[in-house]
Design a protein around this motif. Structure first.
Motif, PDB file in Angstrom:
ATOM      1  N   ASP A   1       0.932  -1.247   0.091  1.00  0.00           N
ATOM      2  CA  ASP A   1      -0.060  -0.203  -0.047  1.00  0.00           C
ATOM      3  C   ASP A   1       0.719   1.332   0.147  1.00  0.00           C
ATOM      4  O   ASP A   1       0.426   2.326  -0.880  1.00  0.00           O
ATOM      5  N   ARG A   2       1.717   1.299   0.722  1.00  0.00           N
ATOM      6  CA  ARG A   2       2.710   2.605   0.905  1.00  0.00           C
ATOM      7  C   ARG A   2       3.294   2.671  -0.317  1.00  0.00           C
ATOM      8  O   ARG A   2       3.629   3.892  -0.874  1.00  0.00           O
ATOM      9  N   ARG A   3       3.996   1.609  -0.980  1.00  0.00           N
ATOM     10  CA  ARG A   3       4.865   1.829  -2.238  1.00  0.00           C
ATOM     11  C   ARG A   3       3.788   2.335  -3.299  1.00  0.00           C
ATOM     12  O   ARG A   3       4.386   3.060  -4.056  1.00  0.00           O
TER      13      ARG A   3
ATOM     14  N   GLY B   1      -2.896   2.960   3.810  1.00  0.00           N
ATOM     15  CA  GLY B   1      -3.423   1.590   4.230  1.00  0.00           C
ATOM     16  C   GLY B   1      -3.567   1.563   5.640  1.00  0.00           C
ATOM     17  O   GLY B   1      -3.964   2.333   6.211  1.00  0.00           O
ATOM     18  N   GLY B   2      -3.240   0.424   6.176  1.00  0.00           N
ATOM     19  CA  GLY B   2      -3.601   0.229   7.844  1.00  0.00           C
ATOM     20  C   GLY B   2      -2.544   1.043   8.647  1.00  0.00           C
ATOM     21  O   GLY B   2      -1.391   1.534   8.094  1.00  0.00           O
ATOM     22  N   THR B   3      -2.671   1.268   9.705  1.00  0.00           N
ATOM     23  CA  THR B   3      -2.136   2.013  10.594  1.00  0.00           C
ATOM     24  C   THR B   3      -1.153   0.960  11.662  1.00  0.00           C
ATOM     25  O   THR B   3      -1.696  -0.186  11.851  1.00  0.00           O
ATOM     26  N   THR B   4       0.311   1.262  12.180  1.00  0.00           N
ATOM     27  CA  THR B   4       1.105   0.420  12.733  1.00  0.00           C
ATOM     28  C   THR B   4       1.055   1.071  14.123  1.00  0.00           C
ATOM     29  O   THR B   4       1.019   2.109  14.371  1.00  0.00           O
ATOM     30  N   ALA B   5       1.459   0.287  15.059  1.00  0.00           N
ATOM     31  CA  ALA B   5       1.530   0.898  16.419  1.00  0.00           C
ATOM     32  C   ALA B   5       2.992   0.092  17.136  1.00  0.00           C
ATOM     33  O   ALA B   5       3.641  -0.848  16.846  1.00  0.00           O
ATOM     34  N   VAL B   6       3.632   1.354  17.946  1.00  0.00           N
ATOM     35  CA  VAL B   6       4.920   0.788  18.484  1.00  0.00           C
ATOM     36  C   VAL B   6       4.445   0.902  20.183  1.00  0.00           C
ATOM     37  O   VAL B   6       3.770   2.043  20.553  1.00  0.00           O
TER      38      VAL B   6
ATOM     39  N   PHE C   1      -8.254 -10.029   8.879  1.00  0.00           N
ATOM     40  CA  PHE C   1      -8.584  -8.538   9.275  1.00  0.00           C
ATOM     41  C   PHE C   1      -8.175  -7.526   8.308  1.00  0.00           C
ATOM     42  O   PHE C   1      -6.766  -7.317   7.995  1.00  0.00           O
ATOM     43  N   TRP C   2      -8.929  -6.839   8.035  1.00  0.00           N
ATOM     44  CA  TRP C   2      -8.757  -5.656   7.067  1.00  0.00           C
ATOM     45  C   TRP C   2      -9.418  -4.483   7.126  1.00  0.00           C
ATOM     46  O   TRP C   2     -10.606  -4.603   7.562  1.00  0.00           O
ATOM     47  N   GLU C   3      -9.403  -3.079   7.008  1.00  0.00           N
ATOM     48  CA  GLU C   3     -10.293  -2.132   7.033  1.00  0.00           C
ATOM     49  C   GLU C   3     -10.552  -1.618   5.607  1.00  0.00           C
ATOM     50  O   GLU C   3      -9.719  -1.654   4.833  1.00  0.00           O
ATOM     51  N   LEU C   4     -11.670  -1.007   5.583  1.00  0.00           N
ATOM     52  CA  LEU C   4     -11.990  -0.428   4.319  1.00  0.00           C
ATOM     53  C   LEU C   4     -11.544   1.207   4.160  1.00  0.00           C
ATOM     54  O   LEU C   4     -12.376   2.001   4.819  1.00  0.00           O
TER      55      LEU C   4
END
Length: 262
Positions: free
Chosen positions: A145-147, A152-157, A242-245
């Motif tokens: 998605d980023r490329r 796209g989705g969000t990531t967490a740390v 799991f995926w978000e729209l």
């Protein structure tokens, strides 16, 4: 503990106008995104009330047609958390308010159940949100998605005690390697669900939008920028996808996942 689930839904999405009313084909036929999200909320155990929160009469009329309770909110709400704060003010008395965002119809019930349990078990936390460890397939999807320039989705740390450190639409942390499809990775996909303590939720709309929230467009960063304790709760996929729209291109992805799950 009494639990209210609010499903924020707005028609005028910048990236995908009319998104809540988009039809998704599944094994059970064609249903709109907002209906599938409402059905996901209704499947959660231990919930006392579920409402759709919207400022749009088209969404209200449609939601009421399939039996959902609707709370009308201001068109000035900047995000789902502000919309949930309006709902909580109109429907006081709940111990936990859950924001099950209307673009995540594949959210398993146990994600929300584990989230509420996590918030209740950690009295220091103001807000809790689920994170899901990516396998190689999921991580590659986020990177693709980023490329392609898609959000796209969000990531967490997170750090000690699962306390959230940062959330980003970029893929973090950087890994610098390739993973097999079924291999566990150190990247966690942030699942767009929140459980709030009412006091923290009530305070949220009065805080100014900070630079990080403005840059990333992520509402949960306002809590971090105001020194609040955000608890990340690791959830398990248990074989579910799991995926978000977020974009029109996500529709066939979600439909394929629903078909695979039956």
């Amino acid at each position: 503990m009494s639990v209210l689930v609010a499903i924020p839904a707005r028609y005028a999405s910048t990236r995908y106008p009319g998104k809540p009313l988009v039809s998704l084909k599944g094994p059970d036929g064609d249903k709109t995104l907002i209906r599938r999200s409402w059905e996901a909320a209704m499947a959660v155990a231990g919930v006392d009330r579920v409402v759709v929160a919207t400022d749009d009469d088209r969404i209200r009329t449609h939601a009421e047609s399939f039996g959902a309770e609707v709370v009308m909110t201001s068109p000035d709400a900047q995000n789902g958390t502000e919309r949930c704060a309006e709902v909580a003010a109109k429907l006081p008395g709940f111990d936990v308010v859950v924001n099950l965002q209307g673009d995540a119809p594949l959210t398993p019930a146990w994600f929300v159940e584990d989230l509420v349990k996590g918030l209740i078990a950690d009295p220091a936390a103001d807000i809790a949100t689920p994170v899901l460890r990516c396998d190689g397939r999921g991580l590659n999807g986020l990177l693709a998605d980023r490329r392609a320039g898609r959000v796209g989705g969000t990531t967490a740390v997170f750090g000690a005690g699962m306390r959230g450190l940062y959330f980003s639409k970029e893929v973090i942390p950087f890994t610098g390697k390739t993973y097999a499809d079924d291999e566990a990775t150190p990247v966690f996909h942030h699942v767009g669900v929140y459980a709030y303590r009412p006091a923290a939720l009530a305070a949220y709309p009065a805080w100014l939008v900070g630079p990080l929230e403005k840059l990333e467009g992520l509402e949960q960063l306002r809590f971090l920028e105001n020194g609040r304790h955000v608890l990340c709760v690791e959830v398990q996929a248990k074989g579910r996808q799991f995926w978000e729209l977020n974009n029109p291109s996500d529709v066939p992805v979600i439909e394929a996942m629903m078909a695979a799950m039956g």
